[in-house]
Design an enzyme around this catalytic site. Structure first.
Site, PDB file in Angstrom:
ATOM      1  N   VAL A 171       0.773  -1.355   0.131  1.00 44.25           N
ATOM      2  CA  VAL A 171       0.217  -0.051  -0.014  1.00 44.25           C
ATOM      3  C   VAL A 171       0.772   1.175  -0.012  1.00 44.25           C
ATOM      4  O   VAL A 171       0.199   2.224  -0.184  1.00 44.25           O
ATOM      5  CB  VAL A 171      -0.956   0.080   1.097  1.00 44.25           C
ATOM      6  CG1 VAL A 171      -1.810  -1.176   1.043  1.00 44.25           C
ATOM      7  CG2 VAL A 171      -0.140  -0.010   2.479  1.00 44.25           C
ATOM      8  N   TYR A 223       4.244   5.720  14.936  1.00 40.75           N
ATOM      9  CA  TYR A 223       2.989   5.155  14.894  1.00 40.75           C
ATOM     10  C   TYR A 223       1.808   6.111  14.889  1.00 40.75           C
ATOM     11  O   TYR A 223       1.049   6.422  14.452  1.00 40.75           O
ATOM     12  CB  TYR A 223       2.679   4.063  15.779  1.00 40.75           C
ATOM     13  CG  TYR A 223       1.604   3.167  15.661  1.00 40.75           C
ATOM     14  CD1 TYR A 223       1.424   2.225  14.557  1.00 40.75           C
ATOM     15  CD2 TYR A 223       0.683   2.966  16.465  1.00 40.75           C
ATOM     16  CE1 TYR A 223       0.211   1.412  14.503  1.00 40.75           C
ATOM     17  CE2 TYR A 223      -0.419   2.559  16.305  1.00 40.75           C
ATOM     18  CZ  TYR A 223      -0.718   1.723  15.363  1.00 40.75           C
ATOM     19  OH  TYR A 223      -1.914   0.851  15.139  1.00 40.75           O
TER      20      TYR A 223
END
Length: 188
Positions: free
Chosen positions: A62, A152
Site C-alpha cells: 500500500v 506510529y
C-alpha cells in the site's frame, strides 16, 4: 447487509484485516483481500470461498503507488467497482525516538498514512460513481501520545485528520468517509 456489494480490504492477511474481510464476506460482499503477504491474503480468500463466499487475493504494497493502482484495477476487473474500502494495513514498532532510524520512520508513515492516502485516491473515483464508503483504521494511539511510538502515533493521528478532511471534502457526494480507532489488539 452486503449482498451484491464489493469490498476491498487492505491488511486482509491477518488480524483486524482478516476478521473484517471474513465478516464482510459472511454478510454477502465479494472481497478483494489485499496484503503485502500474498500467501496470507490467499489464506483469507480460501477461507472465505471455503465458507461459500467470494474472495480474491492480491499482493499489494500500500505504500507503493504503482502497486496500489495495479491492484485496484485488478480487483475491479475481478469483482466490479468497489462499494466499500477498508484501509486496515498497518505496521508499528516500539523504539526510543532518538534511536529510531529515518528508514523505519519513513516505512511506518509510508504504510500507515501514505498507504491510506494512496488507497483512497485510487478508489474514490470509483466510489463517487454510484456511492460507497471508506473506513480508515486509525488507532487510539492517534488520539493521544504513547511512549516509544512517535512514528506510529504520528501516522495514526494523520489518518484521523485525513479522514476528517475527506469526509468534509466529499460530504456533498454519495461517498462517506469514516475512521475507527481501535486500542491494542493482539495480532501476528
Amino acid at each position: 447487509r452486503f449482498g451484491g456489494k464489493v469490498a476491498i480490504v487492505t491488511g486482509a492477511g491477518s488480524g483486524i484485516g482478516k476478521a473484517t474481510a471474513e465478516r464482510l464476506a459472511a454478510e454477502g460482499a465479494a472481497v478483494a483481500a489485499f496484503d503485502l503477504n500474498l500467501e496470507a491474503a490467499q489464506g483469507t480468500a480460501e477461507g472465505i470461498t471455503g465458507a461459500g463466499g467470494t474472495a480474491t487475493a492480491f499482493a499489494v504494497d500500500v505504500s507503493d503507488e504503482t502497486s496500489v493502482t495495479e491492484a485496484v484495477a485488478a480487483a475491479i476487473e475481478a469483482h466490479g467497482r468497489p462499494d466499500v474500502v477498508c484501509n486496515i494495513a498497518g505496521i508499528g514498532t516500539f523504539a526510543w525516538t532518538h534511536e529510531m532510524s529515518l528508514d523505519l520512520w519513513n516505512r511506518i508513515i509510508g504504510v500507515n498514512l501514505t498507504g491510506t492516502f494512496l488507497m483512497c485516491r485510487a478508489t474514490i473515483p470509483h466510489l463517487l460513481d454510484g456511492g460507497g464508503v471508506i473506513v480508515n483504521t486509525a488507532s487510539t494511539a492517534g488520539l493521544f501520545g504513547q511512549p516509544w511510538s512517535a512514528a506510529y502515533c504520528s501516522s495514526k493521528g494523520g489518518v484521523i485528520l485525513m479522514t476528517k478532511a475527506l469526509a468534509t471534502e466529499y460530504e456533498e457526494t454519495a461517498l462517506r468517509v469514516n475512521a475507527v480507532a481501535p486500542g491494542g489488539v493482539e495480532t501476528p
